[in-house]
Design a protein around this motif. Structure first.
Motif, PDB file in Angstrom:
ATOM      1  N   GLN A 101      -9.946   3.152   5.624  1.00 34.43           N
ATOM      2  CA  GLN A 101      -9.070   2.074   5.161  1.00 34.43           C
ATOM      3  C   GLN A 101      -9.719   1.286   4.030  1.00 34.43           C
ATOM      4  O   GLN A 101      -9.069   0.969   3.033  1.00 34.43           O
ATOM      5  CB  GLN A 101      -8.722   1.152   6.328  1.00 34.43           C
ATOM      6  N   ASP A 102     -10.998   0.963   4.174  1.00 31.71           N
ATOM      7  CA  ASP A 102     -11.688   0.243   3.105  1.00 31.71           C
ATOM      8  C   ASP A 102     -11.638   1.041   1.805  1.00 31.71           C
ATOM      9  O   ASP A 102     -11.394   0.479   0.720  1.00 31.71           O
ATOM     10  CB  ASP A 102     -13.149   0.002   3.492  1.00 31.71           C
ATOM     11  N   VAL A 158      -5.789  -0.586  -3.873  1.00 32.76           N
ATOM     12  CA  VAL A 158      -4.722  -1.584  -3.824  1.00 32.76           C
ATOM     13  C   VAL A 158      -5.231  -2.924  -4.340  1.00 32.76           C
ATOM     14  O   VAL A 158      -4.492  -3.663  -4.998  1.00 32.76           O
ATOM     15  CB  VAL A 158      -4.172  -1.712  -2.390  1.00 32.76           C
ATOM     16  N   HIS A 159      -6.493  -3.241  -4.056  1.00 33.98           N
ATOM     17  CA  HIS A 159      -7.094  -4.459  -4.617  1.00 33.98           C
ATOM     18  C   HIS A 159      -7.113  -4.405  -6.141  1.00 33.98           C
ATOM     19  O   HIS A 159      -6.830  -5.400  -6.815  1.00 33.98           O
ATOM     20  CB  HIS A 159      -8.536  -4.612  -4.106  1.00 33.98           C
ATOM     21  N   ARG A 160      -7.440  -3.248  -6.697  1.00 34.87           N
ATOM     22  CA  ARG A 160      -7.684  -3.130  -8.120  1.00 34.87           C
ATOM     23  C   ARG A 160      -6.418  -3.006  -8.964  1.00 34.87           C
ATOM     24  O   ARG A 160      -6.384  -3.474 -10.107  1.00 34.87           O
ATOM     25  CB  ARG A 160      -8.558  -1.904  -8.398  1.00 34.87           C
ATOM     26  N   VAL A 192      -0.307  -0.994  -7.631  1.00 34.91           N
ATOM     27  CA  VAL A 192       0.439   0.195  -7.224  1.00 34.91           C
ATOM     28  C   VAL A 192       1.687  -0.250  -6.464  1.00 34.91           C
ATOM     29  O   VAL A 192       1.687  -1.253  -5.754  1.00 34.91           O
ATOM     30  CB  VAL A 192      -0.418   1.148  -6.367  1.00 34.91           C
ATOM     31  N   ASP A 193       2.747   0.510  -6.612  1.00 39.80           N
ATOM     32  CA  ASP A 193       4.012   0.141  -5.977  1.00 39.80           C
ATOM     33  C   ASP A 193       4.056   0.530  -4.510  1.00 39.80           C
ATOM     34  O   ASP A 193       4.841  -0.030  -3.745  1.00 39.80           O
ATOM     35  CB  ASP A 193       5.169   0.788  -6.733  1.00 39.80           C
ATOM     36  N   ALA A 194       3.224   1.495  -4.112  1.00 37.97           N
ATOM     37  CA  ALA A 194       3.174   1.897  -2.713  1.00 37.97           C
ATOM     38  C   ALA A 194       1.873   2.620  -2.431  1.00 37.97           C
ATOM     39  O   ALA A 194       1.244   3.195  -3.328  1.00 37.97           O
ATOM     40  CB  ALA A 194       4.352   2.795  -2.349  1.00 37.97           C
ATOM     41  N   GLY A 236      -1.525  -7.466   3.424  1.00 38.61           N
ATOM     42  CA  GLY A 236      -2.462  -8.566   3.264  1.00 38.61           C
ATOM     43  C   GLY A 236      -3.078  -8.622   1.883  1.00 38.61           C
ATOM     44  O   GLY A 236      -3.378  -9.701   1.368  1.00 38.61           O
ATOM     45  N   VAL A 237      -3.259  -7.465   1.273  1.00 37.19           N
ATOM     46  CA  VAL A 237      -3.860  -7.408  -0.062  1.00 37.19           C
ATOM     47  C   VAL A 237      -2.825  -7.641  -1.146  1.00 37.19           C
ATOM     48  O   VAL A 237      -3.034  -8.397  -2.091  1.00 37.19           O
ATOM     49  CB  VAL A 237      -4.546  -6.040  -0.276  1.00 37.19           C
ATOM     50  N   ARG A 238      -1.680  -6.947  -1.016  1.00 35.30           N
ATOM     51  CA  ARG A 238      -0.665  -6.997  -2.075  1.00 35.30           C
ATOM     52  C   ARG A 238       0.699  -6.938  -1.385  1.00 35.30           C
ATOM     53  O   ARG A 238       1.234  -5.863  -1.126  1.00 35.30           O
ATOM     54  CB  ARG A 238      -0.858  -5.828  -3.039  1.00 35.30           C
TER      55      ARG A 238
END
Length: 412
Positions: free
Chosen positions: A186-187, A193-195, A198-200, A254-256
């Motif tokens: 997951q990390d 996703v952090h960087r 992305v749409d999904a 939680g991120v995006r």
């Protein structure tokens, strides 16, 4: 081709797809002169594992790789698609500068060697400039398409943590039964996703590996350490995958919060002969029993934003009839908050090794015609980009002519 700015190219591409002069992307004329927004998933998988679709071979220059990637995006626009599902973590490696895992060898031919550019970052930027969504496609547990850890770069997490790895069916896998593995993968995935916007986040059909006759997936130690509360090993394995799905969904949001989470499983959950809730099929693989993926539950309990089952069979195929699986999945999705898209086997169209139905250019178009009967079906995704470009027997051209006369926005 003459050099165009991204903004100019996007405007030109969208104008070419818009049947109504002045209409916004995804809008069509409505009675009274207004605009009716059409939402329809029209996606393509862009596979990188083993250089399936891109890059065409390892070791191309950065400029050559970028040109090939851009060509796939441009082809998607020309085919009136609106979403590219880009495989960015094919074998526990990365197509972006990840702090967790090495650069993928599909880029340079050598795992861990920088390609000199950022494929995922470029793909997101260039897709969005063309009005396309970009879904980042990850394979959670596959480590290598061989069984020799020494062939992995020395810094690879699988070499630093050999207890995480299981050899099975000629491949290396991370063990889904280890909590530390689940946290690590997951990390690694969430870093993207952090960087990038992305749409999904997208998973494919690989959870526990597909069964190989005569071989056993050796997770005895993990089961003894973590599975004693479960009635049997199968229940424990399903719980491991359920946890991965639930935790990933929560962490993505939680991120995006605007990024969706979708999964594209093998098309048969269970046969009706196994479970009365199952489909009228006689498939040799059932995701619930063989991959330990309770795909039906993920939809019914709204754990994911979309499901895209791989219904890679023709209408009338005896063991797994598209015309029987489609309504089964529509019924599963009915009344849930999970969108249903259908994975389509464009790669079979015109392949002489496939049954006669796939030699007919109209087969895929008939799939979309059938799907129009079911309100739960909100679009289709085609495997894969190489075939979208080649369109061997004109099957995709027929789909576009019959069904994609007007532009559409992806469902949200």
């Amino acid at each position: 081709m003459s050099r165009l700015s991204r903004r100019t190219f996007a405007a030109a591409a969208l104008a070419a797809l818009t049947a109504v002069p002045g209409a916004a992307p995804g809008a069509a004329a409505a009675p009274g002169g207004g605009r009716r927004v059409i939402t329809d998933m029209r996606g393509v998988w862009l596979a990188t594992v083993a250089n399936r679709d891109w890059p065409s071979r390892p070791g191309l220059t950065a400029a050559e790789q970028r040109a090939e990637l851009i060509a796939h995006l441009d082809t998607a626009v020309r085919r009136r698609l609106n979403t590219v599902i880009f495989q960015v973590r094919p074998t526990a490696d990365a197509l972006w500068p990840s702090p967790h895992e090495p650069w993928s060898q599909v880029l340079t031919g050598t795992q861990g060697r920088t390609p000199g550019w950022d494929p995922l970052g470029t793909a997101v930027e260039e897709a969005h400039a063309r009005g396309l969504e970009l879904h980042a496609w990850f394979n959670p547990y596959r480590v290598a398409n061989h069984t020799d850890p020494s062939r992995l770069v020395a810094s690879h997490p699988a070499r630093r943590n050999p207890g995480w790895v299981v050899k099975y069916g000629g491949k290396l896998y991370y063990n889904p039964g280890l909590p530390e593995v689940r946290a690590f993968v997951q990390d690694a995935m969430l870093d993207a996703v952090h960087r990038y916007p992305v749409d999904a986040v997208h998973f494919d059909d690989y959870f526990y590996p597909y069964p190989v006759a005569g071989q056993t997936f050796d997770d005895d130690a993990a089961y003894e350490a973590h599975g004693t509360a479960f009635p049997d090993r199968a229940s424990w394995r399903r719980d491991n995958i359920d946890r991965l799905v639930r935790e990933t969904a929560a962490r993505v949001k939680g991120v995006r919060p605007t990024t969706r989470f979708g999964i594209s499983p093998f098309g048969v959950w269970r046969n009706a002969a196994t479970d009365s809730r199952g489909s009228d099929t006689r498939a040799g693989v059932q995701t619930y029993d063989d991959l330990y993926a309770d795909t039906r539950r993920w939809v019914r309990e709204n754990w994911i934003d979309y499901i895209c089952p791989q219904l890679y069979w023709n209408i009338g195929f005896s063991a797994a009839d598209y015309a029987k699986l489609l309504p089964w999945w529509a019924d599963v999705a009915r009344g849930t908050g999970t969108s249903l898209y259908v994975g389509e086997a464009l790669y079979k169209a015109g392949d002489p090794a496939q049954p006669a139905a796939w030699q007919d250019p109209a087969e895929l178009s008939r799939h979309l015609t059938l799907a129009e009967r079911y309100a739960q079906v909100r679009g289709h995704v085609y495997f894969a980009a190489r075939e979208v470009a080649a369109d061997r027997n004109g099957a995709l051209a027929r789909v576009v002519a019959d069904h994609y006369g007007r532009p559409a926005r992806p469902p949200r």
